[in-house]
Design an enzyme around this catalytic site. Structure first.
Site, PDB file in Angstrom:
ATOM      1  N   ASP A  71       0.830  -1.207   0.000  1.00  0.00           N
ATOM      2  CA  ASP A  71       0.000   0.000   0.000  1.00  0.00           C
ATOM      3  C   ASP A  71       0.866   1.259   0.000  1.00  0.00           C
ATOM      4  O   ASP A  71       1.475   1.589   1.020  1.00  0.00           O
ATOM      5  CB  ASP A  71      -0.912  -0.016   1.232  1.00  0.00           C
ATOM      6  CG  ASP A  71      -1.826   1.190   1.289  1.00  0.00           C
ATOM      7  OD1 ASP A  71      -2.100   1.776   0.234  1.00  0.00           O
ATOM      8  OD2 ASP A  71      -2.284   1.537   2.399  1.00  0.00           O
ATOM      9  N   ASP A  86      -1.726   5.445  -5.467  1.00  0.00           N
ATOM     10  CA  ASP A  86      -2.035   4.586  -4.321  1.00  0.00           C
ATOM     11  C   ASP A  86      -2.292   3.148  -4.760  1.00  0.00           C
ATOM     12  O   ASP A  86      -3.341   2.835  -5.322  1.00  0.00           O
ATOM     13  CB  ASP A  86      -3.257   5.138  -3.594  1.00  0.00           C
ATOM     14  CG  ASP A  86      -3.648   4.330  -2.368  1.00  0.00           C
ATOM     15  OD1 ASP A  86      -2.873   3.446  -1.969  1.00  0.00           O
ATOM     16  OD2 ASP A  86      -4.733   4.591  -1.810  1.00  0.00           O
TER      17      ASP A  86
END
Length: 445
Positions: free
Chosen positions: A57, A250
């Protein structure tokens, strides 16, 4: 269980080839997952190592792993079975777009074929409570790769990648090749695969050149969008709206998310420019249902491409443009009615927290997170794009911007609200999980 984990661990180790100065490159993809669920990496935690699958992440900074049978998790880290585990006795909570977790800060050894130099001691969160965080995500934790600024507790946690850099094991650059789903005949496999390189770049994963965009700020990987277009039609808005209140790259978000004003215009243009006789229902456009077409009907040509222009790292007067083709923003899913149709989910969604260039954008490119020079790079990926008949992801080299303005969003600090004759109120969050309250401001004692 420990013996089984160790044998799996050794098998994965044998499948790797050591190349050069401590850089480990896998013969096979080291990231895997399922469509809409993100990309996961296998990590060994503790002594002896317990294998856990963690979400990679770039939109957060903590390394956190389930350490109890929390909601939706059955396989978790048993800290009392590790001889290297050290609790730091600090309670930590964190909120994500997918849910919430609460746990305790700890120090532990982690190991993986992608870590040069063997096990490394890092700070991690042992998750003991969660709410929806693990829902529909077959993982045991999360590996945050953003900047230290976002790590919790603030000022006292060093993220895993920062530790690797501080110990001199890797340079301060990592890169990702996310390849998305694989289509086999008339069946769409829900498995997604990818590669993560923890030490610079791998030239076999991209086609030169690499073009770079600067970071607006080192917290998330916050870039600056200068323009957007659908097909040949420009999204007519001040460019600050594209970056309100940030625009981040992201890997932990599966969709392309846009601020409300931007989303409304983009959606209207996509519907306007669609071709073909069949129009998906309303639930398709909100991401709540699939649209299906006869197999091999090449429904992609009914949808327009989306262009996202980013500030060039070479010159503030220039921009580079990423082409987001329908094969990227329409995520392929198996036919729920098992009729061997081609089914897709619309993966452009509205956002209340800025633009998020999630995996549906990243899957078209090889993405380089160059923290040394505070920039993000994009190159053409060597992944096989599912449909080669229509437009492919592509990058335009930096070119002159039509309108040279500052596109960064500058938030005003207005934290009080009120109405005439009724005073001002301040929004606060109290407790764990936080409960929102509003208090009236008073100068009276």
């Amino acid at each position: 269980r420990a013996m089984t984990d160790m044998s799996v661990w050794l098998a994965s180790l044998v499948s790797l080839l050591v190349i050069g100065e401590g850089i480990l490159l896998s013969r096979r993809p080291n990231l895997e997952g399922a469509v809409g669920e993100g990309y996961r990496l296998s990590v060994g935690i503790g002594t002896p190592p317990q294998l856990m699958m963690v979400l990679v992440d770039t939109g957060s900074s903590n390394f956190a792993v389930a350490a109890a049978p929390v909601e939706f998790v059955t396989h978790y880290f048993h800290f009392n079975q590790s001889s290297s585990f050290k609790s730091l006795n600090t309670t930590v909570s964190s909120y994500y777009g997918i849910g919430y977790w609460n746990g305790t800060l700890a120090s532990e050894l982690i190991s993986s074929p992608w870590i040069p130099g063997g096990p490394i001691r890092v700070q991690m969160i042992e998750i003991t409570q969660s709410d929806e965080f693990f829902a529909h995500l077959p993982m045991q934790g999360i590996l945050g790769l953003a900047y230290k600024t976002l790590a919790k507790p603030r000022g006292s946690v060093v993220p895993v990648f920062d530790d690797l850099v501080l110990e001199g094991r890797v340079s301060d650059i990592f890169s990702m090749q996310l390849c998305g789903t694989v289509k086999k005949g008339t069946h769409t496999d829900t498995k997604i695969i990818g590669m993560m390189v923890f030490n610079g770049t791998d030239p076999t994963l991209y086609v030169p050149p690499i073009v770079y965009t600067p970071l607006a700020r080192e917290w998330y990987y916050d870039v600056i969008i200068t323009a957007m277009a659908v097909g040949e039609e420009e999204v007519v808005l001040p460019c600050t709206e594209f970056n309100k209140d940030k625009a981040i790259v992201d890997s932990g978000t599966a969709s392309l998310q846009l601020p409300d004003k931007v989303y409304s215009i983009v959606l209207a243009l996509i519907k306007k420019l669609m071709t073909g006789n069949s129009s998906p229902n309303d639930n398709f456009w909100t991401g709540h249902s699939l649209a299906c077409w006869q197999s091999n009907s090449s429904a992609f040509h009914n949808f327009p491409t989306l262009s996202i222009s980013l500030l060039s790292d070479e010159n503030n007067d220039e921009e580079l443009t990423l082409l987001v083709v329908p094969q990227m923003y329409l995520q392929a899913y198996p036919d729920p009615e098992k009729k061997q149709r081609d089914c897709y989910k619309f993966s452009i969604l509205p956002s209340t927290s800025g633009t998020v260039l999630g995996t549906v954008v990243m899957e078209g490119y090889y993405v380089i997170f160059d923290r040394i020079n505070s920039r993000v790079g994009f190159a053409t990926s060597t992944c096989q794009i599912e449909d080669k008949i229509f437009a492919k992801p592509s990058i335009t080299s930096p070119r002159k911007r039509r309108f040279v303005t500052d596109c960064r969003y500058r938030q005003t600090s207005q934290n009080l609200q009120g109405a005439p004759g009724k005073g001002y109120t301040l929004q606060l969050f109290i407790g764990t999980p936080p409960q929102e309250v509003r208090v009236t401001m008073s100068l009276e004692i």
